[in-house]
Scaffold this active site. Sequence first.
Site, mmCIF file in Angstrom:
data_model
loop_
_atom_site.group_PDB
_atom_site.id
_atom_site.type_symbol
_atom_site.label_atom_id
_atom_site.label_comp_id
_atom_site.label_asym_id
_atom_site.label_seq_id
_atom_site.Cartn_x
_atom_site.Cartn_y
_atom_site.Cartn_z
ATOM 1 N NE ARG A 1 11.027 12.230 -42.143
ATOM 2 C CZ ARG A 1 10.646 11.566 -43.232
ATOM 3 N NH1 ARG A 1 10.374 10.283 -43.158
ATOM 4 N NH2 ARG A 1 10.548 12.182 -44.388
ATOM 5 C CE LYS B 1 16.688 4.056 -42.313
ATOM 6 N NZ LYS B 1 16.333 3.752 -40.939
ATOM 7 C CG PHE C 1 16.599 14.159 -43.928
ATOM 8 C CD1 PHE C 1 15.362 14.058 -44.535
ATOM 9 C CD2 PHE C 1 16.813 13.510 -42.718
ATOM 10 C CE1 PHE C 1 14.340 13.337 -43.944
ATOM 11 C CE2 PHE C 1 15.790 12.781 -42.111
ATOM 12 C CZ PHE C 1 14.548 12.699 -42.729
ATOM 13 N NE ARG D 1 6.505 2.184 -46.374
ATOM 14 C CZ ARG D 1 7.279 2.546 -45.369
ATOM 15 N NH1 ARG D 1 8.578 2.536 -45.512
ATOM 16 N NH2 ARG D 1 6.763 2.913 -44.223
ATOM 17 N NE ARG E 1 6.753 6.682 -40.277
ATOM 18 C CZ ARG E 1 7.594 5.792 -40.809
ATOM 19 N NH1 ARG E 1 8.859 5.823 -40.504
ATOM 20 N NH2 ARG E 1 7.152 4.885 -41.595
ATOM 21 C CD GLU F 1 15.129 9.915 -37.912
ATOM 22 O OE1 GLU F 1 14.299 10.288 -38.771
ATOM 23 O OE2 GLU F 1 15.166 8.780 -37.461
ATOM 24 C CD GLU G 1 20.236 13.166 -47.007
ATOM 25 O OE1 GLU G 1 19.307 12.497 -46.553
ATOM 26 O OE2 GLU G 1 20.151 14.362 -47.245
ATOM 27 C CE LYS H 1 13.281 0.779 -44.959
ATOM 28 N NZ LYS H 1 12.374 0.575 -43.927
HETATM 29 P P1 AMP Z 1 12.432 3.149 -41.814
HETATM 30 O O1 AMP Z 1 11.832 3.799 -40.607
HETATM 31 O O2 AMP Z 1 13.327 2.022 -41.484
HETATM 32 O O3 AMP Z 1 11.389 2.880 -42.880
HETATM 33 O O4 AMP Z 1 13.405 4.209 -42.496
HETATM 34 C C1 AMP Z 1 12.952 5.461 -42.922
HETATM 35 C C2 AMP Z 1 13.169 6.470 -41.821
HETATM 36 O O5 AMP Z 1 14.554 6.740 -41.649
HETATM 37 C C3 AMP Z 1 12.606 7.828 -42.159
HETATM 38 O O6 AMP Z 1 11.233 7.902 -41.917
HETATM 39 C C4 AMP Z 1 13.383 8.727 -41.225
HETATM 40 O O7 AMP Z 1 12.730 8.777 -39.969
HETATM 41 C C5 AMP Z 1 14.702 7.994 -41.031
HETATM 42 N N1 AMP Z 1 15.876 8.687 -41.594
HETATM 43 C C6 AMP Z 1 17.081 8.759 -40.992
HETATM 44 N N2 AMP Z 1 17.967 9.426 -41.729
HETATM 45 C C7 AMP Z 1 17.325 9.811 -42.863
HETATM 46 C C8 AMP Z 1 17.715 10.536 -44.024
HETATM 47 N N3 AMP Z 1 18.956 10.994 -44.190
HETATM 48 N N4 AMP Z 1 16.779 10.729 -44.979
HETATM 49 C C9 AMP Z 1 15.514 10.253 -44.836
HETATM 50 N N5 AMP Z 1 15.085 9.566 -43.765
HETATM 51 C C10 AMP Z 1 15.977 9.332 -42.779
#
Ligand code: AMP
Length: 580
Positions: A263, A258, A357, A445, A288, A317, A256, A451
């Site tokens: 969130r 990002k 998502f 997590r 979140r 998001e 998907e 990611k």
């Molecule tokens: P990070 O904040 O860098 O840990 O990345 C995870 C965050 O990416 C998630 O908590 C979401 O807020 C965001 N996110 C963006 N697009 C997506 C997606 N397609 N699936 C899941 N999380 C996503």
Amino acid sequence: MEFATFADRAGTIDAEPADLEIVAHVRDLLADAEGEIEVVARFVQGRVFPAWDSTTLDIGPSACYEAIARAAGQNVGSDDVEERLADVGEIGDVAASYEFGGQQGLGAFTGGGDAGGNGDDLTVREVADTLAELAAAEGSGSHDRKVDLLFGLFNRASSEEARYLARLVLSEMRIGVGEGTVRDAIAAAFEVPEDRVERALQVSNDYGRVARIARDEGVTGLDAMDLAVGRPVQAMLAQAGTVTDALEEWDEAAVERKYDGARIQLHYDPAGMDDGDGSTVETRVFSRNMEEVTDALPEVVEFAEETLEAPAILDGEVVAVDDDGSPLPFQEVLKRFRRKHDVAKAREDVSVRPVFFDCLHADGEDLLEDPLTTRHDRLRSVLVDSGADGDAGDAVADEDIEGLSLLWTTDDPDEIESIDADALEAGHEGIMLKDPESTYSPGRRGKHWRKRKPDVETIDCIVTGAEWGEGRRATFLGTFELAVRAGDEFETVGNVATGITDEKLAELTELLEPHIAAEEGQEVDLEPAVVFEVGYEEIQSSPTYSSGYALRFPRFQGVRYDKDPDDADSLERLERLHGR
Ligand code: AMP
């Protein structure tokens, strides 16, 4: 349960270094908690309210120091408390260092004046009720009211009670009891399996309620606990990871975009839900961290109320968009996210759009245990134009369903590369890789969501060959052969093909065409002239290329116009990077 008993048990736990012993103490505490089990299960974690409840005490440390000072006597001021804190370093120790009681004032009416509490002991319930009252105080005079209420509690507390009361109020329990401890302690105290306790915690987000139900109703009661629309669930989280890991561990990867926003968890029920203040609303939106952000995001509320028809909990998001709907950087979302005042004005400056998502609940059905692909299908049908019947809904392309994140399932690294390139090109942060079979695990997590790591390192490679494209791209050079310097020679390390837009290909063709040394069919040899900066996931030993190494998932980052082939990276550097 008397608060002194709770404080005494907390003290025992505090002094206990071994995790297993801590679980045993918490187990006994829960088993003895009787009618106050819900409160005790929260207090022991330093929580006053259930995890799903965004109510806070809304009291700063200074108000707590003020209450402690007042209860400690006429000669003590907040500055004394702060001085001791600077010496001792921890508010519990500071509170325990005073002798409370006997102070007149409001404490007298709330039972003050009885240090150590003979016959007027604080109970856990009283502390919980007083803190709830304190949280509810708002408006003018609320600061004084809050300090009065806290003073009333400290004024009746023994040193040990004061220690844990102060820590509780400031959410710094620090006795080594985390969520996992309470989960295990509930299982042990009431002889129910840990995984069933875990599931119940995931759906309810309420340690107190789960403890009570485990005790009173056993596994049957726990299994009957469901998600509730209006009560937020912890968000599933992602780890950093590579395409290589994902394709090695799973048969296929769900890919998907990002989205670069914040969130959100959307709760919608056309029959209405309590908004936490006694009113009924159809839609609530949580961050979140499960804080309510509904009022700051009217576009999301409008979207839900226009699109959805049945109760649902959606995970997604919220992104800021420009007038064409293209995503704006994350900082723009922050301007909107927790805004409490002038939301309408802020909306004129930056508008936001939700992209979902995941779907945790649809029309009475909890979906946490279903595989990702099933949940995404449900999400699709929840979001597809509700005017369309089932068949017509199927005919709608995913791209045309507003609010739906696109999802590709593939085991082809090149396809993943091009999704990544398109995502970056369209202004997204990159891609997420998910295990298509995975269930939704709130608060975890885990490895099921990854990611994609940005490239940590790039290398500058000389372009020594290329291929003419096909079809629409027949007039462009593509699939560029990359090499590094080895003395006066150039040794190949791989090809970069994907991740380059047509516009860029046209530019690269113009740049490279004058350097064509030989051509055979679609294949072209190039004189070393142009240097590309290339990202990659890892460097592997490989017999395929003359350098003896191959770049895994090379990504074109740009042309190093400032570099000649002599300045490009050497085989030595590649060896060094490989050896790390
Ligand atoms: P990070 O904040 O860098 O840990 O990345 C995870 C965050 O990416 C998630 O908590 C979401 O807020 C965001 N996110 C963006 N697009 C997506 C997606 N397609 N699936 C899941 N999380 C996503």
